[in-house]
Design a protein around this motif. Structure first.
Motif, PDB file in Angstrom:
ATOM      1  N   SER A 527      -4.301  -2.633  -2.041  1.00  0.00           N
ATOM      2  CA  SER A 527      -3.817  -1.562  -2.929  1.00  0.00           C
ATOM      3  C   SER A 527      -4.909  -0.532  -3.191  1.00  0.00           C
ATOM      4  N   ILE A 549       6.124   9.309  -4.217  1.00  0.00           N
ATOM      5  CA  ILE A 549       6.636   8.285  -5.130  1.00  0.00           C
ATOM      6  C   ILE A 549       6.094   6.946  -4.643  1.00  0.00           C
ATOM      7  N   THR A 550       5.361   6.255  -5.489  1.00  0.00           N
ATOM      8  CA  THR A 550       4.700   5.014  -5.082  1.00  0.00           C
ATOM      9  C   THR A 550       5.257   3.813  -5.832  1.00  0.00           C
ATOM     10  N   GLU A 551       5.335   2.712  -5.116  1.00  0.00           N
ATOM     11  CA  GLU A 551       5.694   1.410  -5.688  1.00  0.00           C
ATOM     12  C   GLU A 551       4.695   0.407  -5.116  1.00  0.00           C
ATOM     13  N   ILE A 552       3.573   0.277  -5.784  1.00  0.00           N
ATOM     14  CA  ILE A 552       2.456  -0.493  -5.232  1.00  0.00           C
ATOM     15  C   ILE A 552       2.184  -1.703  -6.114  1.00  0.00           C
ATOM     16  N   ASP A 553       2.305  -2.891  -5.493  1.00  0.00           N
ATOM     17  CA  ASP A 553       1.908  -4.119  -6.184  1.00  0.00           C
ATOM     18  C   ASP A 553       0.386  -4.215  -6.153  1.00  0.00           C
ATOM     19  N   TYR A 587       7.807   8.362   0.105  1.00  0.00           N
ATOM     20  CA  TYR A 587       7.839   7.106  -0.626  1.00  0.00           C
ATOM     21  C   TYR A 587       6.800   6.152  -0.016  1.00  0.00           C
ATOM     22  N   ARG A 589       5.253   2.222  -0.484  1.00  0.00           N
ATOM     23  CA  ARG A 589       5.487   0.929  -1.112  1.00  0.00           C
ATOM     24  C   ARG A 589       4.499  -0.090  -0.542  1.00  0.00           C
ATOM     25  N   TYR A 591       4.041  -4.423  -0.993  1.00  0.00           N
ATOM     26  CA  TYR A 591       4.558  -5.624  -1.649  1.00  0.00           C
ATOM     27  C   TYR A 591       4.422  -6.817  -0.692  1.00  0.00           C
TER      28      TYR A 591
END
Length: 671
Positions: A527, A549-553, A587, A589, A591
């Motif tokens: 990350s 737009i980010t969706e980062i674990d 986008y 991501r 995960y």
């Protein structure tokens, strides 16, 4: 590039022509060979038949000389000769009979005695003769068997030699039979056979014949077991020649045969021996009766119509009597003449079974007709020749055993040649296609390299121009405010980063081609690498108005080379910005999913056609569509991405739909 490629093209064309011409020649000869296959096969058969005829002739010579070897210097030693010749005859089923004659034409083996012209009276003592005559008078005139028995028993005491003894024993046995004492008579006759089998009476008649004939008649259940070895012994001595044959031998053998068949409880071994002796004796008797006069004449006259003499001095002579199936092997010595009577047909059959056809492609039938047969008069696959110098009138005819094999062989070979020719043509066609494909690929790569140089030049000039322009403005102090100077410096830094990314891609590709990539994987927080790449691309996102737009674990740790994975993310972001079109959304991501770490970079841009999804990872490849406008690039970004991901034992997937965007997924497998 085009000028450099032309010589390669010309060489390729020459190479293709060489393959086509050579392949065509080979194909022509293959087709021609198929058409001539029947003729070639028949020629092969004739050659094998000639070879087989020569082999047979050589084997025939060797077989004859093998039979006669060892007798050259022993011809005048009948005792030694007989033993060796009998053994040789027993070891070769084509030898009908071995024989030895003296120079008077008399048989020494098989032994044979006729009725003598001048009978010789045995020399007897006066006392023996007087007593024997009294015994005969009592037996035949007075019919007093008891008295005759006493006289004959007295003769045994008065005998001075074997001749006296055997005469007394024979007479005593006769009287005992007449007296009804077969058991005692059997004792006398058994003694004659065992001890005096070689003695003859005054008429040349063997005493063993008298004894054997009487023993056969007086055999009963009580003395059967005792008489079997005596009778077997008598037959053995007759077969070996110790008891001579005569004109009554055939009748005696008939009597023995009936006796053997009557007492079937004889043990198998003895039964077999007796039958073998009987067969041998019948053969000897027939041989002497049929060929005795002819052989005696040959010996006495000292001349024979010999066809050939082998290296051991044995002549090959055809008999005047009998059939053309037999011949003599005769050797004449100083005192004796010896030889073998051979069954020619069995000899030929024996040679045919000695492996003379080994190594031949086909199997043949050997026949031995009489008279001359022309090869032109028979079928084309039949071969005949004379067996000179052994049998000038004998023909050997060789025919192929199964003519259908020729048809099958021709069909099989035709199929083989046909398939081979078809495969050759197919291979040539495939070779030409591959060469043409390689030429087309080389041309394509040449064009891509040419475009690559042009694109790289353009790509490098753009940031360099911006850097130069902003740097000159700062140097000439055209921007007075601190905020303006910082803005200009920010542009210079970001353009430098952009320039660095392009140079890194080119360097990475160069290392890939030379297989010199080096990776230094460490336990890194993915990350954080992703955040750094986003931060460095942020300038271009703001400049072009993109919304990421980010969706980062967080805290996803994987063993990777941080610098190389930074390069992966930078290239994916750069591609997303270039091909997003009017859409300004990206986008990102990160995960985990079932032991895998997945990074997705998705845009809503122009998309990629299905047929180009595989090609986009090839070097220098760029999507060329109207929607892409004047987007420039080196065509190496995704190539480098794929190489780096796969070097980390991962994989990259792409999903795309024209007009709706693309999604790139980087998948790493955790250990």
């Amino acid at each position: 590039m085009s000028r450099r490629f032309k010589p390669v093209t010309r060489l390729s064309v020459i190479f293709i022509l060489a393959i086509v011409l050579s392949g065509g020649v080979l194909t022509y000869f293959s087709i021609n060979n198929i058409s001539n296959l029947k003729e070639l096969t028949e020629k092969k058969i004739i050659e094998e038949q000639r070879d087989l005829s020569a082999r047979f002739s050589t084997a025939l010579q060797n077989q004859i000389e093998e039979v006669t070897s060892g007798f050259k210097h022993e011809i005048d030693k009948p005792g030694i000769m007989k033993d060796a010749m009998v053994q040789t005859a027993a070891g070769n089923d084509f030898v009908i009979q071995a024989f030895i004659l003296n120079n008077k034409g008399q048989f020494l083996y098989p032994g044979f005695t006729g009725i003598p012209d001048d009978p010789m009276k045995p020399i007897l003592s006066v006392r023996f003769r007087s007593t024997f005559e009294k015994g005969e008078h009592a037996e035949f005139s007075e019919k007093d068997l008891s008295k005759a028995k006493e006289y004959y028993q007295s003769c045994l005491r008065y005998s001075k030699g074997e001749s006296d003894t055997v005469i007394a024993l024979n007479a005593l046995g006769r009287v005992l039979i007449k007296s009804g004492q077969p058991g005692d008579a059997a004792v006398q006759y058994s003694m004659i056979i065992q001890d005096y089998f070689h003695l003859l009476d005054r008429n040349g008649f063997p005493y063993a014949y008298y004894a054997l004939s009487h023993l056969l008649k007086i055999t009963n259940a009580e003395n059967f077991e005792e008489l079997i070895p005596v009778i077997e012994f008598a037959l053995e001595k007759m077969a070996y020649g110790s008891v001579p044959l005569n004109f009554f031998t055939k009748d005696l053998l008939t009597q023995v045969t009936e006796w053997v068949n009557e007492y079937k409880n004889i043990t198998p071994g003895i039964f077999s021996n007796m039958n073998r002796f009987i067969t041998n004796l019948n053969q000897q008797d027939q041989f002497v009766n049929q060929y005795g006069d002819e052989l005696s004449g040959l010996v006495i006259e000292g001349k024979s119509d010999a066809q050939y003499k082998d290296s051991n001095g044995f002549k090959i002579v055809s008999p005047l009597s009998g059939t053309d199936r037999e011949f003599f092997l005769i050797h004449t010595g100083v005192e004796n003449t010896s030889g073998f009577f051979i069954d020619r047909q069995k000899l030929f059959e024996t040679i045919g079974k000695t492996g003379i056809q080994e190594g031949l492609e086909f199997e043949y039938i050997l026949e031995f007709p009489t008279g001359y047969i022309s090869n032109t008069a028979t079928q084309s696959l039949s071969y005949s020749s004379q067996l000179n110098p052994y049998f000038p009138g004998q023909i050997i005819q060789i025919d192929i055993k199964n003519e259908n094999l020729i048809t099958d062989l021709i069909k099989r070979r035709s199929w083989i040649y046909g398939i081979a020719s078809a495969l050759l043509l197919l291979a040539m066609l495939l070779g030409v296609i591959l060469i043409l494909r390689d030429i087309a690929r080389e041309k394509h790569l040449a064009n891509l390299r040419s475009n690559f140089i042009s694109n790289v030049t353009h790509e490098l000039k753009t940031p360099l121009t911006s850097i130069r322009m902003y740097a000159e403005s700062l140097m000439m102090r055209r921007v007075k405010s601190d905020s303006g100077q910082r803005k200009y410096l920010s542009v210079i830094v970001n353009e430098s980063e952009r320039l660095k990314r392009m140079i890194n891609n080119i360097l990475e590709f160069s290392k890939m081609e030379k297989a010199r990539q080096e990776y230094h994987p460490v336990e890194a927080n993915l990350s954080e690498i992703l955040d750094t790449a986003i931060l460095d691309i942020n300038y271009w996102l703001e400049k072009k108005g993109f919304n990421m737009i980010t969706e980062i674990d967080r805290d996803i740790k994987v063993k990777v080379d941080p610098e190389r994975f930074y390069q992966v993310y930078s290239n994916l972001f750069s591609n997303a910005i270039k091909y997003s079109g009017d859409s300004k959304k990206i986008y990102v991501r990160l995960y985990k999913n079932s032991g895998s770490v997945i990074t997705e970079v998705e845009d809503e841009g122009i998309g990629i056609e299905a047929e180009n999804l595989i090609k986009i990872f090839e070097e220098f490849f760029r999507v060329e569509r109207n929607e892409s406008g004047n987007i420039t690039g080196t065509g190496l970004g995704l190539t480098v991405v794929k190489e780096i991901v796969e070097a980390h034992q991962g994989k990259i997937k792409v999903e795309s739909e024209v007009g709706k965007g693309s999604k790139f997924s980087v998948i790493l497998f955790q250990q």
